[in-house]
Design a protein around this motif. Structure first.
Motif, PDB file in Angstrom:
ATOM      1  N   SER A  27      18.442  68.978   0.904  1.00 23.76           N
ATOM      2  CA  SER A  27      18.442  67.923  -0.103  1.00 23.76           C
ATOM      3  C   SER A  27      18.713  66.539   0.489  1.00 23.76           C
ATOM      4  O   SER A  27      18.562  65.540  -0.194  1.00 23.76           O
ATOM      5  N   LEU A  28      19.129  66.492   1.750  1.00 20.99           N
ATOM      6  CA  LEU A  28      19.437  65.211   2.383  1.00 20.99           C
ATOM      7  C   LEU A  28      18.167  64.511   2.858  1.00 20.99           C
ATOM      8  O   LEU A  28      17.304  65.147   3.445  1.00 20.99           O
ATOM      9  N   PRO A  29      18.066  63.215   2.654  1.00 21.22           N
ATOM     10  CA  PRO A  29      16.898  62.494   3.176  1.00 21.22           C
ATOM     11  C   PRO A  29      17.073  62.246   4.676  1.00 21.22           C
ATOM     12  O   PRO A  29      18.190  62.032   5.151  1.00 21.22           O
ATOM     13  N   PRO A  30      16.001  62.300   5.451  1.00 21.88           N
ATOM     14  CA  PRO A  30      16.110  61.940   6.867  1.00 21.88           C
ATOM     15  C   PRO A  30      16.571  60.494   6.987  1.00 21.88           C
ATOM     16  O   PRO A  30      16.166  59.639   6.198  1.00 21.88           O
ATOM     17  N   LYS A  31      17.453  60.205   7.951  1.00 23.12           N
ATOM     18  CA  LYS A  31      17.967  58.842   8.082  1.00 23.12           C
ATOM     19  C   LYS A  31      17.842  58.280   9.502  1.00 23.12           C
ATOM     20  O   LYS A  31      18.371  57.220   9.792  1.00 23.12           O
ATOM     21  N   GLY A  32      17.162  59.024  10.382  1.00 19.08           N
ATOM     22  CA  GLY A  32      16.996  58.546  11.752  1.00 19.08           C
ATOM     23  C   GLY A  32      18.158  58.903  12.660  1.00 19.08           C
ATOM     24  O   GLY A  32      18.209  58.491  13.805  1.00 19.08           O
ATOM     25  N   ALA A  33      19.118  59.658  12.130  1.00  8.74           N
ATOM     26  CA  ALA A  33      20.274  60.115  12.905  1.00  8.74           C
ATOM     27  C   ALA A  33      20.779  61.411  12.290  1.00  8.74           C
ATOM     28  O   ALA A  33      20.548  61.682  11.114  1.00  8.74           O
ATOM     29  N   CYS A  34      21.467  62.205  13.095  1.00  9.81           N
ATOM     30  CA  CYS A  34      22.050  63.457  12.621  1.00  9.81           C
ATOM     31  C   CYS A  34      23.082  63.149  11.537  1.00  9.81           C
ATOM     32  O   CYS A  34      23.923  62.270  11.712  1.00  9.81           O
ATOM     33  N   TRP A  35      23.023  63.868  10.439  1.00  7.38           N
ATOM     34  CA  TRP A  35      23.971  63.668   9.340  1.00  7.38           C
ATOM     35  C   TRP A  35      25.382  64.069   9.738  1.00  7.38           C
ATOM     36  O   TRP A  35      26.342  63.647   9.103  1.00  7.38           O
ATOM     37  N   TYR A  36      25.548  64.886  10.794  1.00  6.31           N
ATOM     38  CA  TYR A  36      26.880  65.334  11.185  1.00  6.31           C
ATOM     39  C   TYR A  36      27.452  64.510  12.337  1.00  6.31           C
ATOM     40  O   TYR A  36      28.566  64.034  12.257  1.00  6.31           O
ATOM     41  N   CYS A  37      26.683  64.329  13.402  1.00  6.52           N
ATOM     42  CA  CYS A  37      27.245  63.666  14.590  1.00  6.52           C
ATOM     43  C   CYS A  37      26.665  62.269  14.853  1.00  6.52           C
ATOM     44  O   CYS A  37      27.080  61.608  15.789  1.00  6.52           O
ATOM     45  N   LYS A  39      23.856  61.427  16.117  1.00  7.45           N
ATOM     46  CA  LYS A  39      22.974  61.329  17.283  1.00  7.45           C
ATOM     47  C   LYS A  39      21.615  60.816  16.795  1.00  7.45           C
ATOM     48  O   LYS A  39      21.100  61.285  15.788  1.00  7.45           O
ATOM     49  N   PRO A  40      21.023  59.841  17.478  1.00  8.96           N
ATOM     50  CA  PRO A  40      19.720  59.315  17.045  1.00  8.96           C
ATOM     51  C   PRO A  40      18.649  60.418  17.007  1.00  8.96           C
ATOM     52  O   PRO A  40      18.571  61.255  17.903  1.00  8.96           O
ATOM     53  N   LEU A  41      17.845  60.399  15.941  1.00  6.67           N
ATOM     54  CA  LEU A  41      16.768  61.375  15.752  1.00  6.67           C
ATOM     55  C   LEU A  41      15.503  60.668  15.309  1.00  6.67           C
ATOM     56  O   LEU A  41      15.516  59.469  15.010  1.00  6.67           O
ATOM     57  N   ASP A  42      14.421  61.430  15.224  1.00  6.68           N
ATOM     58  CA  ASP A  42      13.184  60.856  14.689  1.00  6.68           C
ATOM     59  C   ASP A  42      13.327  60.691  13.172  1.00  6.68           C
ATOM     60  O   ASP A  42      14.368  60.984  12.601  1.00  6.68           O
ATOM     61  N   CYS A  48      20.542  67.337  14.522  1.00  9.43           N
ATOM     62  CA  CYS A  48      20.077  67.479  15.906  1.00  9.43           C
ATOM     63  C   CYS A  48      20.007  68.940  16.326  1.00  9.43           C
ATOM     64  O   CYS A  48      19.363  69.263  17.315  1.00  9.43           O
ATOM     65  N   GLY A  49      20.645  69.819  15.572  1.00  9.73           N
ATOM     66  CA  GLY A  49      20.596  71.243  15.893  1.00  9.73           C
ATOM     67  C   GLY A  49      21.269  72.080  14.825  1.00  9.73           C
ATOM     68  O   GLY A  49      21.873  71.568  13.880  1.00  9.73           O
ATOM     69  N   LYS A  50      21.160  73.402  14.992  1.00 12.61           N
ATOM     70  CA  LYS A  50      21.726  74.319  14.015  1.00 12.61           C
ATOM     71  C   LYS A  50      23.241  74.199  13.925  1.00 12.61           C
ATOM     72  O   LYS A  50      23.802  74.303  12.840  1.00 12.61           O
ATOM     73  N   ASN A  51      23.906  73.952  15.042  1.00 10.75           N
ATOM     74  CA  ASN A  51      25.369  73.828  15.013  1.00 10.75           C
ATOM     75  C   ASN A  51      25.816  72.686  14.115  1.00 10.75           C
ATOM     76  O   ASN A  51      26.757  72.831  13.333  1.00 10.75           O
ATOM     77  N   CYS A  52      25.170  71.537  14.220  1.00  7.78           N
ATOM     78  CA  CYS A  52      25.532  70.393  13.376  1.00  7.78           C
ATOM     79  C   CYS A  52      25.190  70.667  11.916  1.00  7.78           C
ATOM     80  O   CYS A  52      25.964  70.332  11.022  1.00  7.78           O
ATOM     81  N   ALA A  53      24.048  71.282  11.658  1.00 12.79           N
ATOM     82  CA  ALA A  53      23.657  71.591  10.283  1.00 12.79           C
ATOM     83  C   ALA A  53      24.654  72.563   9.645  1.00 12.79           C
ATOM     84  O   ALA A  53      25.088  72.363   8.505  1.00 12.79           O
ATOM     85  N   ASP A  54      25.038  73.587  10.384  1.00 15.95           N
ATOM     86  CA  ASP A  54      26.001  74.563   9.866  1.00 15.95           C
ATOM     87  C   ASP A  54      27.370  73.924   9.634  1.00 15.95           C
ATOM     88  O   ASP A  54      28.018  74.170   8.618  1.00 15.95           O
ATOM     89  N   ALA A  55      27.811  73.099  10.573  1.00 21.30           N
ATOM     90  CA  ALA A  55      29.113  72.435  10.443  1.00 21.30           C
ATOM     91  C   ALA A  55      29.118  71.491   9.247  1.00 21.30           C
ATOM     92  O   ALA A  55      30.108  71.404   8.512  1.00 21.30           O
ATOM     93  N   PHE A  56      28.024  70.773   9.018  1.00 21.88           N
ATOM     94  CA  PHE A  56      27.918  69.864   7.884  1.00 21.88           C
ATOM     95  C   PHE A  56      28.058  70.634   6.570  1.00 21.88           C
ATOM     96  O   PHE A  56      28.817  70.246   5.689  1.00 21.88           O
ATOM     97  N   GLU A  57      27.330  71.749   6.448  1.00 26.18           N
ATOM     98  CA  GLU A  57      27.392  72.536   5.215  1.00 26.18           C
ATOM     99  C   GLU A  57      28.773  73.154   5.021  1.00 26.18           C
ATOM    100  O   GLU A  57      29.282  73.210   3.901  1.00 26.18           O
ATOM    101  N   GLU A  58      29.392  73.596   6.107  1.00 29.57           N
ATOM    102  CA  GLU A  58      30.731  74.175   6.006  1.00 29.57           C
ATOM    103  C   GLU A  58      31.732  73.142   5.489  1.00 29.57           C
ATOM    104  O   GLU A  58      32.529  73.425   4.598  1.00 29.57           O
TER     105      GLU A  58
END
Length: 66
Positions: A27-37, A39-42, A48-58
């Motif tokens: 449900s999160l819109p892409p923002k050009g950076a990882c929502w958790y850490c 880190k710059p992204l496209d 940036c990875g499954k670890n950050c996605a899982d940690a964010f949801e937790e």
């Protein structure tokens, strides 16, 4: 000594709500950076990875179910 939660910003309820049955990360819109850490992204990725996605949801679950 304060709690860990006192040092954190309040979560934005609009961002923290996912449609029923939809993972929060979808449900999160892409923002050009990882929502958790932050880190710059496209302009398509949200994490940036499954670890950050899982940690964010937790963390989102912990803060929404006080």
């Amino acid at each position: 000594m304060g709690t860990l939660q006192e040092g954190l910003p309040e979560p934005d309820p609009a961002v923290m709500m996912a449609a029923p049955g939809q993972p929060l990360r979808q449900s999160l819109p892409p923002k050009g950076a990882c929502w958790y850490c932050d880190k710059p992204l496209d302009s398509v990725k949200r994490f940036c990875g499954k670890n950050c996605a899982d940690a964010f949801e937790e963390e989102a679950e912990l803060f929404n179910h006080r």
